[in-house]
Design a protein around this motif. Sequence first.
Motif: not given
Lengths: 302, 214
Positions: B110-119, B161-173
């Motif tokens: 989400g909004p922390r894409a840059g930080a994740v890429r750096q990490a 990020l919670h909502e996005e994670i919930v949508s990912v879980i639903d998608e996997f289900r």
Amino acid sequence: MFSIVSQVNLPSASQRSGPRRRPIDAIMHGFWNACEQLGTFGINVATQIADVAAVLSGTVFLACRPSSWTPPVRNVFSRQMLFTSVDSIPAAMRFAAVVGVMGIVQAVMWIDAAGLSPSEVAPILWRSVVREIAPLLACLVVIGRSGIAISAELATMHADGEIEVIDSQGIDPMTYLVMPRVVSVMISVFCLAIITAVTIMVTGYLIGSSVGAIRVTWNEFYGEVSRNFERGDLVFFTSKTLVAGGFAGVICCLEGVRSSGRLTDVPRVASRAGIRALTAIFAISAILSVLFYEKLLVFKFG
Amino acid sequence: MNRFSAEIYPGDFVQVPLRQHHDPRDIVSAMLGLYPPESGEICFLGQPWSTSDYKRQFLMRSQIGRVFAGTGWIKSLTVWDNVLLAMRHHGVPESFARQQVRQWSERLSGPRAGAVRQAMRNRPGFVEPSILQVCQWIRAVSNHPKLLILERPLHYVIEGLHEEIVSVIDEFRSAGAAILVFSEPDRQEDYRFVRSVRRWTIVGKTILRDEETA
């Protein structure tokens, strides 16, 4: 004056020891106790040897299977080779140079004391270097520099739950952690033993000729050495370095993986691994010498 | 677990509410066949762990995604290498694996894409926990697992990020993956699922199977 007097009924000597045991029974009791202790010790040693042999054979099996060499395993192997083999070369050469100088000093003493000529001593020196000193020195360098580090690293990984993380992802810890390390230790001992042997001979010649102990040219010296090289030596040298390296690597890995899982135990595990690996390579060197040359010493004078 | 018998089917979502002192790590490891149970057996895809040979066990485990409670990283590797490790080991083509990780990374950071890429370029010890937890999610879902086991999955994750994670879980289900979540009850309320949820509860030191709730 104040005193307390009490009467205590002490048991008699016969009461204290129970029914009197005949001397022969006591001796037999001691004998069977000793047998039991010896048997327990023997079973423990046999179990440990069987464990090491099982892991070593598993390692060889995995190493011979091309599907084991996945990119992460190749990565671990190359990094371990760099650390165990390439980075150890200066240390191995330093030790070998010192041993080479000491060997020449000893040779000069033998020549003077026994009235021998340098050509008679050269083969003895060469054989002792190739058959015993170089493999042992390479093992010492590898165990001291890498074996202890391997056991400490694996014990730390175990304590931090990293082995569980690897296992959870369907990665075999034996394939990913143990096999590349053991194989790299085996190859490193072999390569370092060659470097050590060459360094000992070259340093020995350079120092020996500079102080006047060796009075022949390099070509003559090298010719004398190469004449003494037998095919059996090559087989013995290769098998000894690979087997000793394999045992050292497996012992260090096993000690690390079998640690209690506490970070405070890591230094103890590392030192125990080093001592056990050293004990094993000394024992293996002796056993292989006996098996290969059918005598306790590889030299045969006269 | 004591006298416990339950199944998780494709598309199921099972919640196990935890208290703060509970550590689900050992029980999850037992579910993955890393520790044998004292009695009974644990099966995955109809196959008991105890009767499978090692090679098959490792293949079966490669189909399970796991978000670890606590440290779940190899400290000597970078986060990027950690995330790709299992896929590389199981023969997923490098370009495809990288593409998957980048794709999930963009979606889950989400909004922390840059930080994740750096990490991703650093070792786990030098990365802050909220970013590491996102990277755990990326690692768990990148290989399209059949079962997702999530231990305190929203711990440290920022609320955005919670909502996005919930949508990912639903998608996997919807795609047929089963989800097993070990988490504190207040965290579980963050999941707003449209479909049914099953619960196993913990009483004392024992897990019990509850009825299905709508």
